[in-house]
Design a protein around this motif. Sequence first.
Motif: not given
Length: 91
Positions: A73-91
């Motif tokens: 849910t946007p909370l006012g003006p915003m810009k976003m994107r979604v990145d997709f990973y096929n493995q855990v995106p952090f370690s």
Amino acid sequence: MADIRPYRSTPVFDQDTLPAALRSRHDTKAGVWGVIRILEGRVQLTCLEPLSQTILTRDNPGVVLPGQPHFVTPLGPMKMRVDFYNQVPFS
């Protein structure tokens, strides 16, 4: 540490162009992690299993687990994107 990169990213959305599908309940695919990256403003991430709500900002991205139902849910003006990973995106 390995350099983990997304295999796909959405376009950048703002509060007007954010698709209805992302604003309503949807799931990531099995084996896919989504990282919601806020470029400007704030967005509320609601995860339904387990139930939680988090305010996302540039400094606080959201991680969606494989198969996890959620919506944003946007909370006012915003810009976003979604990145997709096929493995855990952090370690």
